[in-house]
Each structure stands twice: as C-alpha cells, then as structure tokens.
Design a protein around this motif. Structure first.
Motif, PDB file in Angstrom:
ATOM      1  N   VAL A 111      44.760  -1.837  65.347  1.00 38.63           N
ATOM      2  CA  VAL A 111      45.258  -1.695  66.620  1.00 38.63           C
ATOM      3  C   VAL A 111      46.553  -2.330  66.782  1.00 38.63           C
ATOM      4  N   LEU A 112      46.569  -3.445  66.469  1.00 36.19           N
ATOM      5  CA  LEU A 112      47.960  -4.400  66.536  1.00 36.19           C
ATOM      6  C   LEU A 112      49.173  -3.593  65.923  1.00 36.19           C
ATOM      7  N   VAL A 133      37.135 -10.500  68.057  1.00 31.47           N
ATOM      8  CA  VAL A 133      38.637 -10.520  68.097  1.00 31.47           C
ATOM      9  C   VAL A 133      39.283  -9.855  69.434  1.00 31.47           C
ATOM     10  N   LEU A 134      40.141 -10.534  69.989  1.00 29.23           N
ATOM     11  CA  LEU A 134      40.637  -9.901  71.301  1.00 29.23           C
ATOM     12  C   LEU A 134      42.145  -9.712  71.133  1.00 29.23           C
ATOM     13  N   VAL A 135      42.605  -8.502  71.430  1.00 31.53           N
ATOM     14  CA  VAL A 135      43.804  -7.976  71.230  1.00 31.53           C
ATOM     15  C   VAL A 135      44.227  -7.464  72.819  1.00 31.53           C
ATOM     16  N   ASP A 136      45.144  -8.505  73.146  1.00 29.15           N
ATOM     17  CA  ASP A 136      45.867  -8.438  74.357  1.00 29.15           C
ATOM     18  C   ASP A 136      47.154  -7.334  74.424  1.00 29.15           C
ATOM     19  N   LEU A 137      46.896  -6.248  74.985  1.00 29.25           N
ATOM     20  CA  LEU A 137      48.081  -5.221  75.556  1.00 29.25           C
ATOM     21  C   LEU A 137      48.613  -5.207  76.621  1.00 29.25           C
ATOM     22  N   SER A 158      46.834 -12.026  70.239  1.00 25.87           N
ATOM     23  CA  SER A 158      45.299 -11.695  69.845  1.00 25.87           C
ATOM     24  C   SER A 158      44.858 -13.264  69.598  1.00 25.87           C
ATOM     25  N   GLU A 159      43.326 -13.071  69.606  1.00 29.47           N
ATOM     26  CA  GLU A 159      42.721 -14.382  69.268  1.00 29.47           C
ATOM     27  C   GLU A 159      41.527 -13.851  68.577  1.00 29.47           C
ATOM     28  N   GLY A 160      41.200 -15.095  67.559  1.00 28.66           N
ATOM     29  CA  GLY A 160      39.760 -14.678  66.958  1.00 28.66           C
ATOM     30  C   GLY A 160      39.815 -14.429  65.329  1.00 28.66           C
ATOM     31  N   VAL A 186      41.543  -5.403  74.432  1.00 27.44           N
ATOM     32  CA  VAL A 186      40.315  -4.915  73.413  1.00 27.44           C
ATOM     33  C   VAL A 186      39.666  -5.873  72.810  1.00 27.44           C
ATOM     34  N   HIS A 187      38.415  -5.719  72.884  1.00 24.16           N
ATOM     35  CA  HIS A 187      37.391  -6.774  72.406  1.00 24.16           C
ATOM     36  C   HIS A 187      36.620  -6.037  71.085  1.00 24.16           C
ATOM     37  N   VAL A 188      37.030  -6.529  69.896  1.00 20.38           N
ATOM     38  CA  VAL A 188      36.142  -6.010  68.849  1.00 20.38           C
ATOM     39  C   VAL A 188      35.499  -7.073  68.483  1.00 20.38           C
ATOM     40  N   MET A 189      34.089  -6.825  68.272  1.00 18.47           N
ATOM     41  CA  MET A 189      32.961  -7.573  68.393  1.00 18.47           C
ATOM     42  C   MET A 189      32.150  -7.245  67.189  1.00 18.47           C
ATOM     43  N   MET A 190      31.489  -8.138  66.449  1.00 22.89           N
ATOM     44  CA  MET A 190      30.173  -8.121  65.838  1.00 22.89           C
ATOM     45  C   MET A 190      28.771  -8.128  66.891  1.00 22.89           C
TER      46      MET A 190
END
Length: 115
Positions: free
Chosen positions: A55-56, A78-82, A69-71, A87-91
């Motif tokens: 995404v990044l 992992v959070l991606v701030d646009l 982004s963090e995580g 966007v929250h990408v999570m287990m």
C-alpha cells in the motif's frame, strides 16, 4: 486524486495481495483523525507487513505522500495513514482483540461496508 478514487485503489491493492475480510468504515464527522478506515486481516505477520508495504509503495507511485505508518516492527497490526484514509492491516487475533469494527459501529450509525 479524489478520496473515493484512492479508496478504490487501496482496496484493489489489498485484494491483489489476498487480504482477508476487508471492511471499510465511513467515520466522516465522527473522527477528527480521518474520514475512512479500511480494515483487513493477513494470514501471517509477513503477509501483514507485505500488504502494508505494498500500500505504501503503490500510493507513492500514484504521487500520494503517506502521512506515516506504524507497527512494522511487530507485524501484528500495521497502520498506514493516508490522511483521509487510515488502513489497518492486522493479524486475526489482534483484529478480534481490538475489534475496531464494533468500536466504530457503536460510535457511528453509518453502515459498515464490506468489499
């Protein structure tokens, strides 16, 4: 690029990366941080990190500069701030524990849409 177009691009990127259980939540007027949240699950930490990195990379190729982004160090979430979109990408375990869908569903009457 309009926010709606960016949402479509991000959803396509995540679909291409085999994201699971994609949910988009409209939090316009309910959050001072963002207008939309996209939440997806990955099958492994590596998958979560790969999706966030994709995404990044792809939004940068579109000329959009992510806010951050963090995580990435853990890979559970992992959070991606646009900007207008976070966007929250999570287990799956982290997603179940934090249950962002329920949290935001209670704070907004807007429909949660699944793609």
């Amino acid at each position: 690029m309009q926010t709606e177009q960016l949402i479509e691009k991000v959803q396509t990127i995540l679909d291409d990366m085999k994201a699971r259980d994609l949910v988009m939540i409209d939090v316009k007027g309910k959050s001072s941080v963002t207008d939309y949240m996209i939440i997806v699950s990955g099958t492994s930490r590596r998958h979560v990190l790969s999706m966030a990195n994709e995404v990044l990379q792809k939004v940068k190729e579109l000329g959009i500069k992510p806010m951050g982004s963090e995580g990435q160090e853990g890979g559970d979430w992992v959070l991606v701030d646009l900007g207008d979109i976070v966007v929250h990408v999570m287990m799956p375990d982290a997603r179940s524990f934090y249950d962002l869908e329920r949290l935001w569903r209670h704070s907004t009457e807007e429909a949660v849409t699944t793609a």
